[in-house]
Scaffold this motif. Structure first.
Motif, PDB file in Angstrom:
ATOM      1  N   PRO A 113       0.862  -0.978  -0.168  1.00  0.00           N
ATOM      2  CA  PRO A 113      -0.017   0.125  -0.152  1.00  0.00           C
ATOM      3  C   PRO A 113       0.832   1.166   0.042  1.00  0.00           C
ATOM      4  CG  PRO A 113      -0.029  -0.774   2.308  1.00  0.00           C
ATOM      5  CD  PRO A 113       0.839  -1.768   1.382  1.00  0.00           C
ATOM      6  N   PHE A 114       1.961   1.280  -0.966  1.00  0.00           N
ATOM      7  CA  PHE A 114       2.466   2.430  -1.115  1.00  0.00           C
ATOM      8  C   PHE A 114       2.637   3.360  -2.500  1.00  0.00           C
ATOM      9  CE2 PHE A 114       5.839  -0.355   1.372  1.00  0.00           C
ATOM     10  CZ  PHE A 114       5.113  -0.231   2.494  1.00  0.00           C
ATOM     11  N   ALA A 115       2.923   4.499  -2.469  1.00  0.00           N
ATOM     12  CA  ALA A 115       3.060   4.930  -3.970  1.00  0.00           C
ATOM     13  C   ALA A 115       4.536   4.863  -4.203  1.00  0.00           C
ATOM     14  CB  ALA A 115       2.604   6.560  -3.874  1.00  0.00           C
ATOM     15  N   VAL A 116       5.057   4.947  -5.425  1.00  0.00           N
ATOM     16  CA  VAL A 116       6.518   5.238  -5.801  1.00  0.00           C
ATOM     17  C   VAL A 116       6.467   6.734  -6.548  1.00  0.00           C
ATOM     18  CG1 VAL A 116       8.179   4.161  -7.368  1.00  0.00           C
ATOM     19  CG2 VAL A 116       6.682   2.564  -6.164  1.00  0.00           C
ATOM     20  N   GLY A 117       7.537   7.216  -6.273  1.00  0.00           N
ATOM     21  CA  GLY A 117       7.911   8.501  -6.382  1.00  0.00           C
ATOM     22  C   GLY A 117       9.103   8.927  -6.246  1.00  0.00           C
ATOM     23  N   PRO A 118       9.673  10.067  -6.723  1.00  0.00           N
ATOM     24  CA  PRO A 118      11.021  10.594  -6.440  1.00  0.00           C
ATOM     25  C   PRO A 118      11.318  11.195  -4.981  1.00  0.00           C
ATOM     26  CG  PRO A 118       9.777  12.056  -7.733  1.00  0.00           C
ATOM     27  CD  PRO A 118       8.897  11.175  -7.509  1.00  0.00           C
ATOM     28  N   ASN A 119      10.148  11.531  -4.217  1.00  0.00           N
ATOM     29  CA  ASN A 119      10.359  12.086  -2.834  1.00  0.00           C
ATOM     30  C   ASN A 119       9.888  11.109  -1.814  1.00  0.00           C
ATOM     31  OD1 ASN A 119      11.306  14.556  -3.883  1.00  0.00           O
ATOM     32  ND2 ASN A 119       9.365  14.827  -4.740  1.00  0.00           N
ATOM     33  N   THR A 120      10.947  10.235  -1.144  1.00  0.00           N
ATOM     34  CA  THR A 120      10.628   9.313  -0.168  1.00  0.00           C
ATOM     35  C   THR A 120      10.004  10.120   1.222  1.00  0.00           C
ATOM     36  OG1 THR A 120      12.055   7.921  -1.061  1.00  0.00           O
ATOM     37  CG2 THR A 120      11.568   7.469   1.381  1.00  0.00           C
ATOM     38  N   GLY A 121       8.979   9.322   1.544  1.00  0.00           N
ATOM     39  CA  GLY A 121       8.399  10.080   2.800  1.00  0.00           C
ATOM     40  C   GLY A 121       6.983   9.737   2.919  1.00  0.00           C
ATOM     41  N   VAL A 122       6.282  10.503   3.528  1.00  0.00           N
ATOM     42  CA  VAL A 122       4.740  10.423   3.595  1.00  0.00           C
ATOM     43  C   VAL A 122       4.128  11.903   2.764  1.00  0.00           C
ATOM     44  CG1 VAL A 122       2.582  10.596   4.861  1.00  0.00           C
ATOM     45  CG2 VAL A 122       4.631   9.291   5.534  1.00  0.00           C
ATOM     46  N   HIS A 123       3.482  11.698   1.817  1.00  0.00           N
ATOM     47  CA  HIS A 123       3.018  12.803   0.887  1.00  0.00           C
ATOM     48  C   HIS A 123       1.673  12.710   0.746  1.00  0.00           C
ATOM     49  CE1 HIS A 123       7.307  14.186   0.234  1.00  0.00           C
ATOM     50  NE2 HIS A 123       7.672  12.850   0.090  1.00  0.00           N
ATOM     51  N   GLU A 124       1.080  13.869   0.042  1.00  0.00           N
ATOM     52  CA  GLU A 124      -0.399  14.009  -0.192  1.00  0.00           C
ATOM     53  C   GLU A 124      -0.599  13.487  -1.551  1.00  0.00           C
ATOM     54  OE1 GLU A 124      -1.332  18.156  -0.119  1.00  0.00           O
ATOM     55  OE2 GLU A 124      -1.666  18.229   2.065  1.00  0.00           O
ATOM     56  N   LEU A 125      -1.648  12.367  -1.363  1.00  0.00           N
ATOM     57  CA  LEU A 125      -2.424  11.931  -2.622  1.00  0.00           C
ATOM     58  C   LEU A 125      -3.643  12.461  -2.896  1.00  0.00           C
ATOM     59  CD1 LEU A 125      -2.199   9.465  -4.820  1.00  0.00           C
ATOM     60  CD2 LEU A 125      -3.681   8.460  -3.301  1.00  0.00           C
ATOM     61  N   THR A 155      -7.936  14.603   0.154  1.00  0.00           N
ATOM     62  CA  THR A 155      -6.425  14.608   0.475  1.00  0.00           C
ATOM     63  C   THR A 155      -6.123  13.395   1.381  1.00  0.00           C
ATOM     64  OG1 THR A 155      -6.275  16.885  -0.288  1.00  0.00           O
ATOM     65  CG2 THR A 155      -4.351  15.664   0.652  1.00  0.00           C
ATOM     66  N   ARG A 156      -5.304  12.485   0.884  1.00  0.00           N
ATOM     67  CA  ARG A 156      -4.713  11.532   1.805  1.00  0.00           C
ATOM     68  C   ARG A 156      -3.435  11.376   2.035  1.00  0.00           C
ATOM     69  NH1 ARG A 156      -8.566   6.074  -0.118  1.00  0.00           N
ATOM     70  NH2 ARG A 156     -10.569   7.162  -0.355  1.00  0.00           N
ATOM     71  N   ARG A 157      -2.986  11.137   3.304  1.00  0.00           N
ATOM     72  CA  ARG A 157      -1.475  11.077   3.352  1.00  0.00           C
ATOM     73  C   ARG A 157      -0.776   9.622   3.015  1.00  0.00           C
ATOM     74  NH1 ARG A 157       1.467  14.373   6.693  1.00  0.00           N
ATOM     75  NH2 ARG A 157       1.990  12.845   8.109  1.00  0.00           N
ATOM     76  N   VAL A 158       0.007   9.258   2.204  1.00  0.00           N
ATOM     77  CA  VAL A 158       0.282   8.037   1.702  1.00  0.00           C
ATOM     78  C   VAL A 158       1.821   8.010   1.797  1.00  0.00           C
ATOM     79  CG1 VAL A 158      -1.750   7.580   0.245  1.00  0.00           C
ATOM     80  CG2 VAL A 158       0.349   8.378  -0.730  1.00  0.00           C
ATOM     81  N   PRO A 159       2.337   6.696   2.281  1.00  0.00           N
ATOM     82  CA  PRO A 159       3.772   6.510   1.971  1.00  0.00           C
ATOM     83  C   PRO A 159       4.314   6.347   0.836  1.00  0.00           C
ATOM     84  CG  PRO A 159       2.479   4.467   2.650  1.00  0.00           C
ATOM     85  CD  PRO A 159       1.826   5.657   2.660  1.00  0.00           C
ATOM     86  N   VAL A 160       5.538   6.924   0.361  1.00  0.00           N
ATOM     87  CA  VAL A 160       6.007   7.156  -0.800  1.00  0.00           C
ATOM     88  C   VAL A 160       7.608   6.762  -0.684  1.00  0.00           C
ATOM     89  CG1 VAL A 160       6.706   8.627  -2.827  1.00  0.00           C
ATOM     90  CG2 VAL A 160       4.436   9.137  -1.571  1.00  0.00           C
TER      91      VAL A 160
END
Length: 283
Positions: A113-125, A155-160
Motif C-alpha cells: 500500500p505504497f506509492a512510488v515516486g521521487p520523494n521518499t516520505g509521507v506525501h499528499e495523494l 487528500t490522503r497522506r500516503v507513504p512514498v
C-alpha cells in the motif's frame, strides 16, 4: 504538527492529528530469504513491477492469465487502501474468515500500500471521485468537463518510496523483465527515481500525457521519451511489445490510451487522445 497521540498521553504509534487525520504504522507484508528481499530468488530473472493497480486491467488479471508469464513474479503498488484491500481479498482461492498470506494478491505476487515516486516520505495523494485518476501530482481542471477525474474531493497522506529503494528489495542479480506504470502523471518521474539502478529494468510501459496534461508537474510524452532515452531505452518494435501489451488494430483504432511503439499508428505528436502508453525497451 500533530494532535492527540496516545489515548492516555503516553507515547504511542497511533496519532490523531490536529487536522483530523488518524495515522498508524501497519504490517503489510513479509520478506523472504531470511528477511532480505521481497521476491523469491527463483524469480530473480523474471520480476514484474506494477505501479498503480487500482482494481481493473491489473497484471494479475491480464498477463498472469497467459502461459508465457507462468514463471514471473509481480510486485505491485497501490496506495488507495480500499483498492489494496480489494486485491488482497481476491487472492485466488480466498474465502471469508480464512487466512491468506499477508500482502499476497497472487501466489506469485505481492501488493504493497505504497506509492512510488521521487520523494521518499509521507506525501499528499490528491484523490478524485473517480479514484483511478488520483495522483501525487495536483489535478488540473479539465476544459472538457470531466469533473469526476479532474476535481480533487479528498487528500490522503500516503507513504512514498523511490523505485531505487524498491529495486534494492529484490534478490541479488535480479532483472525487472517488465515494469508497468499507470500513476497519473507521475509515471516517468517515478521510473527515473530508480537512479543508478535503472539498468535493472529490461522493458516498460508507462502512461504519458499527449497535449492536455491532467496532472500538474508530470513529464509530457516527448520529455519522458528523451529522459528515459538518455538511460538507454528506446521505443520497442511490434514483435518486442507482445505478449506484454496488446497492439491496436491495423485500422488504428485504440481502446483506452493508445500504445506508442516504433512503427505504430500513434506517436508523441498524437492529439486525438489525451494520454498514451509509451512502450520502451532497453537498447
Amino acid at each position: 504538527s500533530g494532535g492527540g497521540g496516545g489515548s492516555d498521553g503516553d507515547s504511542s504509534p497511533f496519532e490523531l492529528r490536529a487536522d483530523g487525520e488518524l495515522v498508524m504504522p501497519l504490517h503489510v507484508a513479509n520478506a523472504v530469504g531470511g528477511g532480505r528481499y521481497l521476491v523469491p530468488p527463483e524469480f530473480a530473472q523474471s520480476v514484474i513491477i506494477e505501479l498503480g493497480v487500482n482494481s481493473i486491467h491489473t497484471v494479475r488479471d491480464s498477463l498472469f492469465r497467459q502461459r508465457f508469464f507462468d514463471r514471473h513474479f509481480v510486485l505491485s503498488f497501490e496506495p488507495l487502501l480500499d483498492k489494496w484491500a480489494h486485491s488482497l481479498s481476491t487472492y485466488p482461492g480466498a474465502r471469508p474468515i480464512y487466512r491468506v498470506p499477508l500482502g499476497k494478491h497472487h501466489e506469485r505476487g505481492l501488493i504493497l500500500p505504497f506509492a512510488v515516486g521521487p520523494n521518499t516520505g509521507v506525501h499528499e495523494l490528491h484523490v478524485a471521485n473517480m479514484d483511478g485518476c488520483s495522483s501525487l501530482l495536483r489535478l488540473a481542471p479539465d476544459p472538457g468537463g470531466n469533473v469526476p477525474c479532474s476535481t480533487k474531493v479528498e487528500t490522503r497522506r500516503v507513504p512514498v518510496i523511490s523505485l531505487r529503494t524498491v529495486l534494492g528489495w529484490l534478490p541479488p542479480g535480479a532483472v525487472v523483465d517488465f515494469l508497468k506504470s499507470d500513476i497519473q502523471g507521475m509515471d516517468a518521474l517515478a521510473i527515473l527515481s530508480a537512479g543508478d539502478r535503472i539498468g535493472m529494468i529490461r522493458r516498460m510501459q508507462l502512461e504519458v500525457p499527449l497535449g492536455f496534461q491532467r496532472n500538474l508537474g508530470g513529464l509530457h510524452c516527448e520529455e519522458a521519451l528523451r529522459r528515459l532515452g538518455a538511460h538507454g531505452f528506446r521505443l520497442a518494435t511490434a514483435p518486442e511489445v507482445t505478449p506484454y501489451a496488446s497492439l491496436p488494430s491495423t485500422k488504428g483504432v485504440s481502446k483506452g490510451a493508445p500504445l506508442i511503439y516504433a512503427g505504430g499508428n500513434f506517436t508523441c505528436a498524437t492529439r486525438t487522445a489525451r494520454e498514451g502508453d509509451l512502450f520502451l525497451i532497453r537498447a
